[in-house]
Structures are given as C-alpha cells and as structure tokens.
Design a protein around this motif. Structure first.
Motif, PDB file in Angstrom:
ATOM      1  N   UNK A 216      40.435  39.914  55.891  1.00 35.83           N
ATOM      2  CA  UNK A 216      40.939  38.890  56.788  1.00 35.83           C
ATOM      3  C   UNK A 216      39.842  38.037  57.362  1.00 35.83           C
ATOM      4  N   UNK A 217      40.197  37.205  58.328  1.00 35.43           N
ATOM      5  CA  UNK A 217      39.234  36.368  59.018  1.00 35.43           C
ATOM      6  C   UNK A 217      38.551  35.399  58.077  1.00 35.43           C
ATOM      7  N   UNK A 218      37.229  35.293  58.196  1.00 36.11           N
ATOM      8  CA  UNK A 218      36.474  34.347  57.405  1.00 36.11           C
ATOM      9  C   UNK A 218      35.854  34.970  56.160  1.00 36.11           C
ATOM     10  N   UNK A 219      36.280  36.160  55.797  1.00 31.12           N
ATOM     11  CA  UNK A 219      35.809  36.770  54.558  1.00 31.12           C
ATOM     12  C   UNK A 219      36.460  36.083  53.372  1.00 31.12           C
ATOM     13  N   UNK A 220      35.651  35.825  52.337  1.00 31.79           N
ATOM     14  CA  UNK A 220      36.147  35.148  51.143  1.00 31.79           C
ATOM     15  C   UNK A 220      35.671  35.903  49.902  1.00 31.79           C
ATOM     16  N   UNK A 221      36.428  35.839  48.809  1.00 28.96           N
ATOM     17  CA  UNK A 221      35.966  36.479  47.575  1.00 28.96           C
ATOM     18  C   UNK A 221      34.764  35.729  47.007  1.00 28.96           C
ATOM     19  N   UNK A 222      33.756  36.468  46.603  1.00 28.02           N
ATOM     20  CA  UNK A 222      32.547  35.856  46.060  1.00 28.02           C
ATOM     21  C   UNK A 222      32.850  34.972  44.862  1.00 28.02           C
ATOM     22  N   UNK A 223      33.775  35.410  44.020  1.00 28.51           N
ATOM     23  CA  UNK A 223      34.082  34.654  42.819  1.00 28.51           C
ATOM     24  C   UNK A 223      34.632  33.270  43.065  1.00 28.51           C
ATOM     25  N   UNK A 224      35.125  33.007  44.285  1.00 30.61           N
ATOM     26  CA  UNK A 224      35.669  31.691  44.609  1.00 30.61           C
ATOM     27  C   UNK A 224      34.612  30.748  45.166  1.00 30.61           C
ATOM     28  N   UNK A 225      33.377  31.218  45.291  1.00 31.26           N
ATOM     29  CA  UNK A 225      32.328  30.440  45.948  1.00 31.26           C
ATOM     30  C   UNK A 225      31.211  30.074  44.978  1.00 31.26           C
ATOM     31  N   UNK A 226      30.517  28.993  45.295  1.00 32.41           N
ATOM     32  CA  UNK A 226      29.274  28.643  44.604  1.00 32.41           C
ATOM     33  C   UNK A 226      28.123  29.299  45.345  1.00 32.41           C
ATOM     34  N   UNK A 227      27.221  29.911  44.590  1.00 32.32           N
ATOM     35  CA  UNK A 227      26.053  30.571  45.175  1.00 32.32           C
ATOM     36  C   UNK A 227      24.860  29.627  45.059  1.00 32.32           C
ATOM     37  N   UNK A 228      24.288  29.275  46.198  1.00 30.45           N
ATOM     38  CA  UNK A 228      23.126  28.392  46.233  1.00 30.45           C
ATOM     39  C   UNK A 228      21.854  29.216  46.424  1.00 30.45           C
ATOM     40  N   UNK A 229      20.705  28.547  46.384  1.00 30.12           N
ATOM     41  CA  UNK A 229      19.470  29.237  46.754  1.00 30.12           C
ATOM     42  C   UNK A 229      19.671  29.828  48.140  1.00 30.12           C
TER      43      UNK A 229
END
Length: 338
Positions: A80-93
């Motif tokens: 819940x809250x502001x946790x998001x699945x890693x696979x839905x995000x772009x990973x930057x430096x």
C-alpha cells in the motif's frame, strides 16, 4: 533496459536508488528484495528530497530507512501507500554526485598483465621472470607508495540499464567495471583508520575508456588525457542501487564480474586491489574535501578489452555484477547509427 525484477539480489534489507514512473519526474526510492520501491519524498515528508540529499544527514536518515524497510517486510507486506512494483519503474543512476574521483592501476594482476604485455621486444626476461619482478614492484608500491587518483565528470554518468553511445572519434572504447564508494559524512584529511566511517555505501560503476586517447599524441610530456578518454556523455554507467556500507561485510572481498555478450571478460576479487577502500578514501581526502554523495571509484581488475584484443563495438551488451550490489546491463550504440 529496465529490469522486471531483482534478478541479482543485493545484500541487506534495503538499498537506495533513483526511479521514475512513466511521464513522471525521478524520485529517490528505497528498494527492498521483494522488488518493491518506496518513494521517499512523501515517506520522509520532504517534497524536494533527492537521493544525494539522503546522504547530507546520513547518520540521522539511516535508522528511519531501516524502520521503513522493516515495516514493509512485515506481515502486511509492501502493498500500500507509496510502494510501487520495481518492474513498473525506470531505474536511473542512483545518485548525481558533485565530485567523482577515480583510481587507476589499482589491481595487482591487472597491472602485472599490462606491464608484461608491453615490455620491450628485446627484454631478455622470460614471462615468468618478468611477472615475478613486476609483482615485487607492486608489493613495494602497496607498502610504500601512494594511490593514483584523478578526477572524473558527473556529466559522464548514466543509468545502469541505459544505452551507451560510442562517439565516432573513440577508436578503442573499452570497459572497466569497478566498485564505487559513496561518501556519507564529509571527509577532509581523514586518516585511513577513520576513512570507512565516512562511507555511506557502495554501488557499481563501469568506467568506460577510449584507450586510443588515454595518452596525448601531440605532447607526450603532458601524459594522460582523462578528459577525452573517459568523460564522454554516458561513459560511466552507474548503479543500479546504493547498498549501505553496513550491509557489506568486507569491501575488500567482493567479486567483480563483467560479461560481454555473455562471455566472461573480468572476474576478480577486490582482494587483488593494491590500495583498499580505506586508503583510497583517506588519500583522496588529503587533497579534496569529499562531500556527501560523492563517488570514489576504486579501479578495475584484469580482463579489459585491450587485454583480450576485443574492444567495444555497436550492439555489444555488457553485464556487470559485484557481490551484494546487484547487476547492471548496458548496450553500446555507435553514434552513426542513432
């Protein structure tokens, strides 16, 4: 290239990075082994927080980060809250440092290999004799001499899964996977015995180098040209995460491995470093004031492209891993084909 999951786990209960959702600005995030990421801006009630900003008050932040990670991995899970699945995000430096300090010729076997390979054609020594003599020099250097440290540009940093453009002028682009130290407490003229107290964490860096421009051809007396050979945009893929120093039992006993198109090119322990992390940080701090979020790159082990006679070209894929720090994957793209 963005990972769908944590295919190579990191050490400890959490790591730090910089992430973004589609069409949204990057944010500092706390990532847990279950593949979830917490946006730390609302979690810490700091709307303008950056990943580098986390290290500004590292001693105060660290307990809070532990609490957030512990709550997420409890019985309710990180759903819940502001946790998001890693696979839905772009990973930057993971961080944008103010300063990047880089160490050269810091792996014993690497330096020995280079010295043997470049010895004069009329050298009367056998390979075994040459290696033994050069090894003795390296041992004396470790005991009596100083590290070789130079300055890199933050503008060369790119993400751990981004494509890396090879400039048209780069004749011999090469890889150099390295353990990167992230500074927490400011460090200025600190002794080696206290240097690790100023380290917040560790990450992975690939310090790409154009071998053809390392030395000035027009004025050899000037020596090395690190600006041109190492600082093209994207020549320092960084990350994916910053793992807190407390989660790495011994930075002097980590495996550094780089594969090119699936073939292992570098595979060495940081035990082979001539100068360890503490001595490097201490030495750099004697001349420069190291600031929170700054990087100290610790040198690259044997197995560079020049050694193999195989330099980088368009379409190559580099996979880099260091024990406990995860993995990065970058693809090279020739400038002319973009």
């Amino acid at each position: 290239m963005t990972p769908a999951a944590l295919s190579v786990p990191f050490a400890g209960p959490f790591a730090l990075g910089t992430f973004s959702a589609p069409d949204q600005a990057p944010f500092p995030g706390l990532v847990i082994p279950q593949g979830r990421v917490l946006n730390l801006r609302p979690a810490l009630d700091e709307p303008a927080l950056t990943t580098r900003g986390l290290f500004e008050h590292w001693d105060e932040r660290l307990p809070r980060l532990h609490s957030l990670a512990a709550a997420a991995t409890g019985t309710t899970g990180a759903t819940g809250g502001d946790w998001q699945p890693l696979g839905a995000l772009t990973v930057h430096a993971p961080v944008q440092p103010r300063q990047v300090l880089q160490c050269g010729a810091n792996y014993r076997r690497h330096v020995i290999d280079l010295e043997v390979a470049h010895r004069a054609p009329d050298d009367p020594r056998t390979v075994e004799q040459a290696r033994a003599e050069i090894a003795a020099v390296m041992d004396r250097r470790a005991a009596e001499d100083l590290p070789y440290v130079f300055i890199g540009l933050p503008s060369a940093i790119t993400g751990p899964y981004d494509d890396v453009e090879l400039p048209g002028w780069a004749e011999q682009p090469d890889w150099e996977l390295e353990l990167a130290v992230v500074i927490g407490r400011p460090a200025y003229r600190v002794p080696a015995a206290e240097a690790l107290d100023h380290v917040a964490g560790y990450t992975i860096a690939n310090d790409l180098t154009d071998r053809a421009t390392v030395f000035r051809r027009d004025m050899k007396a000037i020596g090395t040209d690190w600006l041109r050979s190492k600082n093209a945009p994207g020549f320092t893929p960084l990350g994916p995460w910053i793992v807190p120093a407390e989660s790495i039992a011994d930075p002097g006993d980590l495996r550094v491995t780089l594969k090119l198109n699936g073939d292992t090119m570098q595979d060495e322990s940081t035990k082979d470093m001539i100068f360890g992390v503490a001595r490097l940080v201490s030495y750099a701090s004697q001349a420069a004031r190291l600031l929170p979020g700054d990087l100290v790159l610790t040198g690259s082990p044997a197995g560079n492209g020049l050694h193999w006679g195989r330099l980088l070209r368009d379409g190559d894929v580099m996979d880099g891993t260091i024990t406990g720090l995860g993995a990065q994957r970058t693809r090279t793209v020739a400038e002319a084909t973009r």
